[in-house]
Design an enzyme around this catalytic site. Sequence first.
Site, PDB file in Angstrom:
ATOM      1  N   ARG A  26     -55.416 -42.977   8.948  1.00  0.00           N
ATOM      2  CA  ARG A  26     -55.896 -43.239   7.776  1.00  0.00           C
ATOM      3  C   ARG A  26     -55.446 -44.322   7.067  1.00  0.00           C
ATOM      4  O   ARG A  26     -54.077 -44.512   7.213  1.00  0.00           O
ATOM      5  CB  ARG A  26     -56.136 -42.144   6.681  1.00  0.00           C
ATOM      6  CG  ARG A  26     -57.281 -41.266   6.990  1.00  0.00           C
ATOM      7  CD  ARG A  26     -58.496 -41.317   6.731  1.00  0.00           C
ATOM      8  NE  ARG A  26     -59.453 -40.494   6.779  1.00  0.00           N
ATOM      9  CZ  ARG A  26     -60.192 -40.240   8.017  1.00  0.00           C
ATOM     10  NH1 ARG A  26     -59.750 -40.952   9.029  1.00  0.00           N
ATOM     11  NH2 ARG A  26     -61.136 -39.312   7.893  1.00  0.00           N
ATOM     12  N   GLU A  74     -61.455 -49.593   2.705  1.00  0.00           N
ATOM     13  CA  GLU A  74     -62.625 -49.934   3.512  1.00  0.00           C
ATOM     14  C   GLU A  74     -63.761 -49.886   2.903  1.00  0.00           C
ATOM     15  O   GLU A  74     -63.870 -49.174   1.952  1.00  0.00           O
ATOM     16  CB  GLU A  74     -62.593 -48.862   4.619  1.00  0.00           C
ATOM     17  CG  GLU A  74     -61.294 -48.758   5.556  1.00  0.00           C
ATOM     18  CD  GLU A  74     -61.537 -47.534   6.575  1.00  0.00           C
ATOM     19  OE1 GLU A  74     -62.523 -47.066   6.808  1.00  0.00           O
ATOM     20  OE2 GLU A  74     -60.522 -47.370   7.136  1.00  0.00           O
ATOM     21  N   HIS A 134     -62.623 -49.385  11.760  1.00  0.00           N
ATOM     22  CA  HIS A 134     -62.817 -47.821  11.814  1.00  0.00           C
ATOM     23  C   HIS A 134     -63.920 -47.373  12.935  1.00  0.00           C
ATOM     24  O   HIS A 134     -64.827 -46.588  12.518  1.00  0.00           O
ATOM     25  CB  HIS A 134     -63.193 -47.311  10.300  1.00  0.00           C
ATOM     26  CG  HIS A 134     -62.559 -45.992  10.297  1.00  0.00           C
ATOM     27  ND1 HIS A 134     -62.328 -45.391   8.934  1.00  0.00           N
ATOM     28  CD2 HIS A 134     -62.513 -44.815  11.198  1.00  0.00           C
ATOM     29  CE1 HIS A 134     -62.104 -44.327   8.978  1.00  0.00           C
ATOM     30  NE2 HIS A 134     -62.122 -43.894  10.421  1.00  0.00           N
TER      31      HIS A 134
END
Length: 322
Positions: A236, A265, A283
């Site tokens: 993360r 993000e 991601h």
Amino acid sequence: MTTNAPPRILQVGRLPLPALETELAARYSVACLADQADPQGFLAAHGAEFSGVVTTASIGLTGEVIAALPHLQVISSFGVGFDALDIGAAKARGVQVGYTPGVLNDCVADMAFALMLDVSRGIAASDRFVRQGQWPKARFALGTRVSGKRLGIVGMGRIGQAVAERAAGFRMEVGYHNRRPAEGCALPYFESLTALAEWADYLVLTVAGGAGTRHLVNRDVLDALGPQGYLINVARGSVVDEAALIDALAERRIAGAGLDVFDNEPHVPPALMALDNVVLTPHTASATHETRRAMADLVLENLHAFYTSGAVRVPVPATVAG
């Protein structure tokens, strides 16, 4: 627990696999909160209709939305992270929470090695070099060998173990850091993250997100990793102090980084994008046809199991705090 009418499911946002949305709609009475012009008004008017929620690890579910669903019984989340899910609020209400671990381990571990190889050997950069017509004019810069190096894994869970398995094929020495030694793991355990970073050539992050790991990788850890060391993050974005990482990359206090996740993000700091010693991906560690299909199947299985037996098939661990 079954009734004649299909259960009413609140889909919080768009799902990564459109086919999953189609399959949910075929089995349940579904409404998407993200499609509502006035989400708060919609919840106030219709919140009592829903017994289930489908969301993703990135979208999560807030305590406010949970509070607006007085008959909520089950949450089925597409993903393995809990940091955007108010687990505490769900548990306080006795709501079951299912998630999709295990099925994405291989693809995330593959991505960790892809990033490791790319930032070390300049694969994306050399592709640009060829496409821009630079090869007849100059030699591409030397890279760094990955095989035989020291790999430090932060978070020896399912994904960390999959990374360690791949490291064996590269003849790497592997050590790890956890809150406590992993049961049954014979690899060297480092009680201190800083000590692991100092030992490692590559530091791979596979630890869970959330408040407990926020900025776990800070300036001290990056300085311990040093000017020959590389950071790889498939965990993360919150696990890394992004400002400290940008400084370390810009000042060459670490050799480079491969990042699949970011703190805010989908917004990536321009300062990070301007650096040539970092590889950035959006991601996508679990973004393969095979893994997304398996995750979608488990989302559906968790709902089906709950509505037929009263228990999701794969619940979040009892130790996860809200």
